[in-house]
Design an enzyme around this catalytic site. Structure first.
Site, PDB file in Angstrom:
ATOM      1  N   LYS A  16       1.699 -23.013 -11.382  1.00  0.00           N
ATOM      2  CA  LYS A  16       0.270 -23.051 -11.905  1.00  0.00           C
ATOM      3  C   LYS A  16      -0.754 -23.539 -10.848  1.00  0.00           C
ATOM      4  O   LYS A  16      -1.636 -22.775 -10.321  1.00  0.00           O
ATOM      5  CB  LYS A  16       0.096 -23.584 -13.167  1.00  0.00           C
ATOM      6  CG  LYS A  16       0.987 -23.107 -14.178  1.00  0.00           C
ATOM      7  CD  LYS A  16       0.774 -24.031 -15.541  1.00  0.00           C
ATOM      8  CE  LYS A  16       0.798 -25.154 -15.712  1.00  0.00           C
ATOM      9  NZ  LYS A  16       2.412 -25.686 -15.591  1.00  0.00           N
ATOM     10  N   ARG A  91      -2.039 -26.488 -24.579  1.00  0.00           N
ATOM     11  CA  ARG A  91      -0.715 -26.805 -24.364  1.00  0.00           C
ATOM     12  C   ARG A  91      -0.032 -26.967 -25.746  1.00  0.00           C
ATOM     13  O   ARG A  91       0.985 -26.975 -26.036  1.00  0.00           O
ATOM     14  CB  ARG A  91      -0.336 -28.106 -23.902  1.00  0.00           C
ATOM     15  CG  ARG A  91       0.121 -27.901 -22.151  1.00  0.00           C
ATOM     16  CD  ARG A  91       0.005 -29.298 -21.568  1.00  0.00           C
ATOM     17  NE  ARG A  91       1.084 -29.570 -20.532  1.00  0.00           N
ATOM     18  CZ  ARG A  91       0.724 -29.643 -19.329  1.00  0.00           C
ATOM     19  NH1 ARG A  91      -0.279 -29.134 -18.850  1.00  0.00           N
ATOM     20  NH2 ARG A  91       1.605 -30.164 -18.516  1.00  0.00           N
ATOM     21  N   ARG A 125       8.480 -32.031  -4.998  1.00  0.00           N
ATOM     22  CA  ARG A 125       6.875 -31.593  -4.785  1.00  0.00           C
ATOM     23  C   ARG A 125       6.383 -32.909  -3.932  1.00  0.00           C
ATOM     24  O   ARG A 125       6.716 -34.158  -4.428  1.00  0.00           O
ATOM     25  CB  ARG A 125       6.051 -31.497  -6.033  1.00  0.00           C
ATOM     26  CG  ARG A 125       4.814 -31.401  -6.004  1.00  0.00           C
ATOM     27  CD  ARG A 125       4.035 -30.947  -7.177  1.00  0.00           C
ATOM     28  NE  ARG A 125       4.469 -31.567  -8.344  1.00  0.00           N
ATOM     29  CZ  ARG A 125       4.143 -30.987  -9.703  1.00  0.00           C
ATOM     30  NH1 ARG A 125       3.463 -30.070  -9.901  1.00  0.00           N
ATOM     31  NH2 ARG A 125       4.553 -31.710 -10.801  1.00  0.00           N
ATOM     32  N   ARG A 153       4.078 -37.528  -7.061  1.00  0.00           N
ATOM     33  CA  ARG A 153       3.634 -37.984  -8.671  1.00  0.00           C
ATOM     34  C   ARG A 153       4.380 -39.054  -9.031  1.00  0.00           C
ATOM     35  O   ARG A 153       5.752 -38.591  -9.545  1.00  0.00           O
ATOM     36  CB  ARG A 153       3.320 -36.814  -9.393  1.00  0.00           C
ATOM     37  CG  ARG A 153       1.876 -36.190  -9.298  1.00  0.00           C
ATOM     38  CD  ARG A 153       1.729 -34.908  -9.609  1.00  0.00           C
ATOM     39  NE  ARG A 153       1.847 -34.789 -11.396  1.00  0.00           N
ATOM     40  CZ  ARG A 153       1.944 -33.644 -11.710  1.00  0.00           C
ATOM     41  NH1 ARG A 153       1.221 -32.571 -11.332  1.00  0.00           N
ATOM     42  NH2 ARG A 153       2.262 -33.336 -13.045  1.00  0.00           N
ATOM     43  N   ARG A 164       9.502 -33.625 -20.053  1.00  0.00           N
ATOM     44  CA  ARG A 164       8.238 -32.695 -19.910  1.00  0.00           C
ATOM     45  C   ARG A 164       8.667 -31.265 -20.276  1.00  0.00           C
ATOM     46  O   ARG A 164       8.134 -30.396 -21.051  1.00  0.00           O
ATOM     47  CB  ARG A 164       7.713 -32.668 -18.658  1.00  0.00           C
ATOM     48  CG  ARG A 164       6.876 -33.727 -18.185  1.00  0.00           C
ATOM     49  CD  ARG A 164       6.704 -34.053 -16.854  1.00  0.00           C
ATOM     50  NE  ARG A 164       5.904 -33.220 -16.105  1.00  0.00           N
ATOM     51  CZ  ARG A 164       5.803 -33.169 -14.782  1.00  0.00           C
ATOM     52  NH1 ARG A 164       6.605 -34.046 -14.136  1.00  0.00           N
ATOM     53  NH2 ARG A 164       5.187 -32.357 -13.944  1.00  0.00           N
TER      54      ARG A 164
HETATM   55  P1  AP5 Z   1       3.041 -26.567  -8.693  1.00  0.00           P
HETATM   56  O1  AP5 Z   1       2.083 -25.364  -8.273  1.00  0.00           O
HETATM   57  O2  AP5 Z   1       2.465 -27.824  -8.475  1.00  0.00           O
HETATM   58  O3  AP5 Z   1       3.445 -26.570 -10.379  1.00  0.00           O
HETATM   59  P2  AP5 Z   1       2.382 -26.510 -11.750  1.00  0.00           P
HETATM   60  O4  AP5 Z   1       2.759 -25.373 -12.559  1.00  0.00           O
HETATM   61  O5  AP5 Z   1       1.228 -26.651 -11.258  1.00  0.00           O
HETATM   62  O6  AP5 Z   1       3.180 -27.989 -12.316  1.00  0.00           O
HETATM   63  P3  AP5 Z   1       2.568 -29.407 -12.701  1.00  0.00           P
HETATM   64  O7  AP5 Z   1       3.769 -30.119 -12.868  1.00  0.00           O
HETATM   65  O8  AP5 Z   1       1.400 -29.792 -12.100  1.00  0.00           O
HETATM   66  O9  AP5 Z   1       2.576 -28.805 -14.356  1.00  0.00           O
HETATM   67  P4  AP5 Z   1       2.492 -29.590 -15.413  1.00  0.00           P
HETATM   68  O10 AP5 Z   1       1.992 -28.623 -16.385  1.00  0.00           O
HETATM   69  O11 AP5 Z   1       3.692 -30.613 -15.723  1.00  0.00           O
HETATM   70  O12 AP5 Z   1       1.395 -30.984 -15.058  1.00  0.00           O
HETATM   71  P5  AP5 Z   1      -0.109 -31.097 -15.284  1.00  0.00           P
HETATM   72  O13 AP5 Z   1      -0.568 -31.961 -14.069  1.00  0.00           O
HETATM   73  O14 AP5 Z   1      -0.646 -30.095 -15.950  1.00  0.00           O
HETATM   74  O15 AP5 Z   1       4.455 -26.125  -8.104  1.00  0.00           O
HETATM   75  C1  AP5 Z   1       5.695 -27.306  -8.336  1.00  0.00           C
HETATM   76  C2  AP5 Z   1       6.413 -27.201  -7.232  1.00  0.00           C
HETATM   77  O16 AP5 Z   1       7.032 -26.156  -6.748  1.00  0.00           O
HETATM   78  C3  AP5 Z   1       5.535 -27.505  -5.814  1.00  0.00           C
HETATM   79  O17 AP5 Z   1       6.333 -28.548  -5.121  1.00  0.00           O
HETATM   80  C4  AP5 Z   1       5.448 -26.192  -5.284  1.00  0.00           C
HETATM   81  O18 AP5 Z   1       5.236 -26.118  -3.953  1.00  0.00           O
HETATM   82  C5  AP5 Z   1       6.559 -25.516  -5.546  1.00  0.00           C
HETATM   83  N1  AP5 Z   1       6.445 -23.927  -5.931  1.00  0.00           N
HETATM   84  C6  AP5 Z   1       5.238 -23.230  -6.500  1.00  0.00           C
HETATM   85  N2  AP5 Z   1       5.661 -22.026  -6.548  1.00  0.00           N
HETATM   86  C7  AP5 Z   1       6.763 -21.943  -6.343  1.00  0.00           C
HETATM   87  C8  AP5 Z   1       8.061 -20.800  -5.866  1.00  0.00           C
HETATM   88  N3  AP5 Z   1       7.395 -19.459  -6.405  1.00  0.00           N
HETATM   89  N4  AP5 Z   1       8.957 -20.918  -5.285  1.00  0.00           N
HETATM   90  C9  AP5 Z   1       9.484 -22.261  -4.824  1.00  0.00           C
HETATM   91  N5  AP5 Z   1       8.491 -23.329  -4.931  1.00  0.00           N
HETATM   92  C10 AP5 Z   1       7.491 -23.205  -5.614  1.00  0.00           C
HETATM   93  O19 AP5 Z   1       0.210 -32.477 -16.459  1.00  0.00           O
HETATM   94  C11 AP5 Z   1       0.757 -33.582 -16.362  1.00  0.00           C
HETATM   95  C12 AP5 Z   1       0.844 -34.373 -17.539  1.00  0.00           C
HETATM   96  O20 AP5 Z   1      -0.661 -34.671 -18.177  1.00  0.00           O
HETATM   97  C13 AP5 Z   1       1.573 -33.860 -18.580  1.00  0.00           C
HETATM   98  O21 AP5 Z   1       3.089 -34.155 -18.683  1.00  0.00           O
HETATM   99  C14 AP5 Z   1       1.077 -34.470 -19.968  1.00  0.00           C
HETATM  100  O22 AP5 Z   1       1.325 -35.537 -20.171  1.00  0.00           O
HETATM  101  C15 AP5 Z   1      -0.534 -34.410 -19.514  1.00  0.00           C
HETATM  102  N6  AP5 Z   1      -1.322 -33.153 -19.809  1.00  0.00           N
HETATM  103  C16 AP5 Z   1      -2.084 -32.347 -19.041  1.00  0.00           C
HETATM  104  N7  AP5 Z   1      -2.620 -31.402 -19.574  1.00  0.00           N
HETATM  105  C17 AP5 Z   1      -2.331 -31.687 -21.082  1.00  0.00           C
HETATM  106  C18 AP5 Z   1      -2.760 -30.813 -22.278  1.00  0.00           C
HETATM  107  N8  AP5 Z   1      -3.257 -29.686 -22.113  1.00  0.00           N
HETATM  108  N9  AP5 Z   1      -2.432 -31.221 -23.379  1.00  0.00           N
HETATM  109  C19 AP5 Z   1      -1.721 -32.613 -23.352  1.00  0.00           C
HETATM  110  N10 AP5 Z   1      -1.112 -33.259 -22.101  1.00  0.00           N
HETATM  111  C20 AP5 Z   1      -1.509 -32.575 -21.045  1.00  0.00           C
END
Ligand code: AP5
Length: 209
Positions: A16, A91, A125, A153, A164
């Site tokens: 994402k 979410r 990552r 991270r 997760r």
């Molecule tokens: P990346 O693009 O970083 O993936 P992402 O989908 O953004 O993953 P996140 O881990 O950031 O999502 P998340 O939903 O767990 O975390 P968030 O910060 O929202 O890509 C991942 C890796 O893969 C990178 O190294 C990239 O280079 C590689 N990659 C990408 N595309 C690729 C491809 N096609 N092929 C190969 N490699 C690829 O949330 C963190 C925490 O915050 C949660 O656990 C929760 O505790 C809290 N939180 C956040 N939002 C909420 C909410 N709305 N409600 C409740 N808690 C929340």
């Protein structure tokens, strides 16, 4: 009510954050990432940040009322008037119901990736704290000259990833049907190269224009 927002949906590590920039460039809508907002609050050491950190480090979702409060505040800013790109929000069904009351979601782009691929993506990552750029040790290596400043991270380890993923399957995945019933869901195959996924994301945004 603000107009035309897009939701970028998918499991942790689906790509994402990697694809968000392309949508921002195409639409001019600002990216609103609840994960980034929470990490800023943790860095600032605010009481909300400290409370959220416990959930994040354990791979659990932060309580809905905290997240909804953050979003309501963010949408008051002027740049949100023409809609935003939500990344990592909503979410849970209660978050989506709250969002329905305050914003007009016109499409939900769901990046689908199987669990085994997710673990490899998250564990490899690396983030550039200066630019916010997202890298991967294998799939998107950083330039050698910035390698020493890259960070990992705290929640990007195998144990937390499993938690997760469980939170995703039980609390977040049901939202796909919720949005499909409303005719808003566009599913794309995220189990492909970054460029290929980018082309599918771009096509999804253009279809919806
Ligand atoms: P990346 O693009 O970083 O993936 P992402 O989908 O953004 O993953 P996140 O881990 O950031 O999502 P998340 O939903 O767990 O975390 P968030 O910060 O929202 O890509 C991942 C890796 O893969 C990178 O190294 C990239 O280079 C590689 N990659 C990408 N595309 C690729 C491809 N096609 N092929 C190969 N490699 C690829 O949330 C963190 C925490 O915050 C949660 O656990 C929760 O505790 C809290 N939180 C956040 N939002 C909420 C909410 N709305 N409600 C409740 N808690 C929340």
């Amino acid at each position: 009510m603000m107009v035309g927002s897009i939701v970028l949906f998918g499991p942790p590590g689906a790509g994402k954050g990697t694809q968000a920039g392309r949508i921002v460039d195409l639409t001019g809508k600002p990216q609103v990432s609840t994960g980034d907002m929470l990490r800023s609050a943790v860095k600032a050491g605010s009481p909300m940040g400290m409370a959220a950190k416990k959930f994040m480090d354990a791979g659990l979702l932060v309580p809905d009322e905290v997240i909804i409060g953050l979003i309501e505040e963010r949408l008051q800013e002027d740049d949100a008037d023409s809609g935003v790109l939500f990344d990592g929000f909503p979410r849970t069904i209660p978050q989506a119901e709250s969002l329905e009351r305050i914003a007009d979601v016109t499409s939900v782009i769901s990046i689908e990736v199987p669990d085994d691929a997710i673990v490899e993506r998250i564990v490899g990552r690396r983030m550039d704290p200066e630019t916010g750029e997202i890298y991967h040790v294998t799939f998107k290596p950083a330039p050698t000259e910035i390698e020493s400043r890259l960070i990992q991270r705290p929640d990007d380890n195998e144990d937390t990833v499993r938690a997760r993923l469980e939170a995703y399957h039980t609390q977040t995945a049901p939202l796909a049907d919720w949005y499909a019933e409303r005719g808003l869901l566009i599913s794309i195959d995220g189990n492909a190269s970054i460029e290929e996924v980018g082309s599918s994301v771009e096509a999804a945004v253009r279809t919806n224009d």
